[in-house]
Design a protein around this motif. Structure first.
Motif, PDB file in Angstrom:
ATOM      1  N   VAL A   5       0.841  -1.183   0.000  1.00 15.72           N
ATOM      2  CA  VAL A   5       0.000   0.000   0.000  1.00 15.72           C
ATOM      3  C   VAL A   5       0.878   1.235   0.000  1.00 15.72           C
ATOM      4  N   GLU A   6       0.713   2.070  -1.027  1.00 15.13           N
ATOM      5  CA  GLU A   6       1.469   3.305  -1.144  1.00 15.13           C
ATOM      6  C   GLU A   6       0.670   4.486  -0.616  1.00 15.13           C
ATOM      7  N   SER A   7       1.387   5.504  -0.196  1.00 15.42           N
ATOM      8  CA  SER A   7       0.769   6.747   0.225  1.00 15.42           C
ATOM      9  C   SER A   7       1.773   7.871   0.063  1.00 15.42           C
ATOM     10  N   GLY A   8       1.286   9.090   0.096  1.00 12.41           N
ATOM     11  CA  GLY A   8       2.157  10.249   0.060  1.00 12.41           C
ATOM     12  C   GLY A   8       2.160  11.024  -1.237  1.00 12.41           C
ATOM     13  N   GLY A   9       1.494  10.508  -2.244  1.00 10.34           N
ATOM     14  CA  GLY A   9       1.435  11.227  -3.500  1.00 10.34           C
ATOM     15  C   GLY A   9       0.551  12.449  -3.393  1.00 10.34           C
ATOM     16  N   GLY A  10       0.632  13.284  -4.401  1.00 11.20           N
ATOM     17  CA  GLY A  10      -0.175  14.487  -4.402  1.00 11.20           C
ATOM     18  C   GLY A  10       0.326  15.498  -5.397  1.00 11.20           C
ATOM     19  N   LEU A  11      -0.141  16.714  -5.234  1.00 12.90           N
ATOM     20  CA  LEU A  11       0.219  17.822  -6.103  1.00 12.90           C
ATOM     21  C   LEU A  11       1.197  18.735  -5.383  1.00 12.90           C
ATOM     22  N   VAL A  12       2.279  19.055  -6.053  1.00 13.11           N
ATOM     23  CA  VAL A  12       3.298  19.915  -5.469  1.00 13.11           C
ATOM     24  C   VAL A  12       3.872  20.819  -6.545  1.00 13.11           C
ATOM     25  N   GLN A  13       4.314  21.980  -6.146  1.00 11.88           N
ATOM     26  CA  GLN A  13       4.934  22.901  -7.086  1.00 11.88           C
ATOM     27  C   GLN A  13       6.371  22.496  -7.381  1.00 11.88           C
ATOM     28  N   ALA A  14       6.845  22.886  -8.540  1.00 10.14           N
ATOM     29  CA  ALA A  14       8.233  22.617  -8.888  1.00 10.14           C
ATOM     30  C   ALA A  14       9.164  23.161  -7.818  1.00 10.14           C
ATOM     31  N   GLY A  15      10.147  22.349  -7.466  1.00 10.40           N
ATOM     32  CA  GLY A  15      11.073  22.711  -6.413  1.00 10.40           C
ATOM     33  C   GLY A  15      10.664  22.216  -5.047  1.00 10.40           C
TER      34      GLY A  15
END
Length: 120
Positions: A5-15
């Motif tokens: 089971v994976e977790s921690g993904g999402g949307l983030v800005q460059a850098g």
């Protein structure tokens, strides 16, 4: 049976940074290696990083110096710390575990994937 089971993904800005986690559960007799793969739209799945039972690591050239793979043996977990993220890192990230099997020798298991999107 074994489940990842994976977790921690999402949307983030460059850098920016994200930390992916993957926990393996079930009938685990031994872990040979755990790693992270990713697949971007229109591209084949590629190895991002891997860590073996002997703690050796290997990284794709594109992420060296930015990503760090680690593990927690007590939790049968693997992590991927992703720093200095770039839009080209956008992909579905999959956790993989190569587990020891008494019957077969070794077996590969895959997580469901977690989306990482890096905006510019």
């Amino acid at each position: 049976q074994v489940q990842l089971v994976e977790s921690g993904g999402g949307l983030v800005q460059a850098g920016g940074s994200l930390r992916l986690s993957c926990a393996a559960s079930g009938s685990i007799r031994g872990i040979n290696a755990m790693g992270w793969y990713r697949q971007a739209p229109g591209k084949q799945r590629e190895l991002v990083a891997i860590i073996t039972s002997g703690s050796s690591t290997n990284y794709a050239d594109s992420v060296k110096g930015r990503f760090t793979i680690s593990r927690d043996n007590a939790k049968n977990s693997v992590y991927l710390q992703m720093n200095s993220l770039k839009p080209e890192d956008t992909a579905v990230y999959y956790c993989n575990a190569n587990l020891r099997s008494i019957v077969v020798g070794s077996l590969d298991y895959w997580g469901q994937g977690t989306q990482v999107t890096v905006s510019s």
